[in-house]
Design an enzyme around this catalytic site. Structure first.
Site, short mmCIF file in Angstrom:
data_model
loop_
_atom_site.label_atom_id
_atom_site.label_comp_id
_atom_site.label_asym_id
_atom_site.label_seq_id
_atom_site.Cartn_x
_atom_site.Cartn_y
_atom_site.Cartn_z
N GLU A 91 0.93 -1.29 0.06
CA GLU A 91 -0.03 0.24 0.06
C GLU A 91 0.95 1.46 0.06
O GLU A 91 1.94 1.39 0.59
CB GLU A 91 -1.02 0.10 1.31
CG GLU A 91 -2.07 -0.94 1.03
CD GLU A 91 -3.11 -0.70 2.15
OE1 GLU A 91 -2.89 0.06 3.14
OE2 GLU A 91 -4.15 -1.26 2.21
N CYS A 345 -1.82 4.96 12.06
CA CYS A 345 -0.40 4.74 12.27
C CYS A 345 -0.40 3.13 12.80
O CYS A 345 -1.02 3.11 13.85
CB CYS A 345 0.24 5.73 12.98
SG CYS A 345 1.96 5.62 13.29
#
Length: 372
Positions: A91, A345
């Protein structure tokens, strides 16, 4: 025959030199590949005839494909799922923001809309950080320099990219040669990204940090420190055993002496583990001789993989005040983007069986933090 990505700089330069071709044509080829994803090599004007034969026989405009692109509800974040030639998935994340919405010295910041791209350097990761879902994948393979650059190519077709951060899947300095080569391509024609707009993040691979300044002067270095003492680092980051904190700080001191640049310190806040007042003071004392920006990162649970809890906003704020007030260290709190599309995150993990994706979002405007 196995074709290479035309953005594999070392490969195409080697082939051009072996064929007696001038490498000055390579940026022209890259520009064509960037702007004409389905274009044929024959459409590039004014190349030597031998260059067309070489391109047809050995190179593809891209060896990866954009498998999917998912936008967040606010339109500010887009996660790109990219399928590599070997079938693996990685990604990249585009984050859009407007600097005029922030303030600097009490006034609206100059600038306007811009985009940051978070890039992956490996499929999976060897570091095994316990708070990061990518580590649960284990290590699959390195990306080639061309596969790294192709993430920028795919993203550039969706949004103009000004900043690049190597904070996606993998440990960038564990794939050192490919990352260095990719950054050099990104800062040259046709991309022409500024070196100060590129950030490479690492858990602290000392031997690579020691040579990074000479190989990539001018870029930003971000260090995933996450704890102020070695014992805690080893508990939450098993790879830290190979990189003792004292030796890491010595390497960072030398890096800063050579680069004369601020170092970005990433610090994930884990409830009851590394977020207490004593930890803030330990971190302040560790960093007080450095020029750094500390970025406190609220922990994002990773489902059944998670053994940690999120620190309260009150504790994060207290931690920040200690670093700022007692040690005069510039300290920010990361604003997460794209949470509704699992874009927080430490949550990037790709399952090739069910395609469930959760990715790692970088610090918004992180290059600007380092530049000031």
């Amino acid at each position: 025959m196995s074709y290479r990505s035309v953005f594999d700089a070392a490969a195409i330069r080697s082939e051009f030199e072996a064929a007696g071709l001038n490498c000055k044509f390579i940026p022209v080829i890259w520009k064509h590949a960037l702007h004409n994803p389905d274009g044929a090599w024959d459409q590039i004007p004014s190349l030597p005839s031998a260059a067309y034969l070489l391109l047809h026989s050995k190179f593809k405009p891209h060896t990866s494909t954009l498998y999917s692109a998912t936008d967040s509800s606010d339109g500010l974040t887009t996660k790109l799922l990219i399928k590599l030639r070997n079938g693996a998935l990685v990604e990249a994340v585009i984050m859009r923001y407007d600097t005029r919405l922030g303030k600097y010295a009490g006034k609206p910041r100059p600038g306007g809309p811009r985009s940051t791209l978070c890039i992956s350097s490996q499929v999976g990761c060897k570091m095994g950080c316990k708070f990061c879902a990518t580590g649960s994948m284990g290590f699959k393979n390195h990306l080639s320099s061309g596969e790294i650059v192709e993430q920028l190519v795919h993203a550039s077709r969706l949004s103009p990219i000004r900043n690049v951060v190597f904070m996606g899947m993998g440990e960038p300095l564990n794939n050192y040669t490919a990352v260095v080569e990719a950054v050099r391509v990104m800062t040259g024609l046709p991309f022409q990204l500024s070196q100060k707009r590129i950030t490479v993040s690492t858990v602290g691979i000392i031997h690579a940090i020691n040579k990074l300044y000479n190989d990539l002067p001018g870029i930003n270095l971000a260090v995933s420190l996450h704890a102020p003492v070695q014992d805690i680092r080893c508990q939450i980051m098993p790879a830290a055993r190979a990189f003792p904190l004292g030796k890491l700080m010595d390497a960072l001191q030398e890096y800063q002496k050579n680069s004369q640049q601020k170092i970005l310190i990433e610090y994930i806040m884990l409830d009851g583990v590394n977020d207490e007042e004593q930890h803030a003071h330990q971190l302040g004392k560790l960093l007080e001789t450095f020029q750094v920006v500390v970025n406190l990162i609220p922990f994002n649970p990773i489902g059944s993989l998670s053994q940690f809890r999120t620190t309260s906003e009150e504790n994060v704020s207290r931690f920040q005040k200690i670093l700022r007030g007692t040690y005069n260290i510039r300290t920010t709190i990361r604003k997460e983007m794209g949470q509704d599309i699992s874009g927080a995150c430490g949550q990037l993990v790709v399952s090739q069986t069910d395609k469930r994706l959760i990715e790692n979002s970088p610090l918004t405007d992180i290059e600007d933090l380092a530049a000031r």
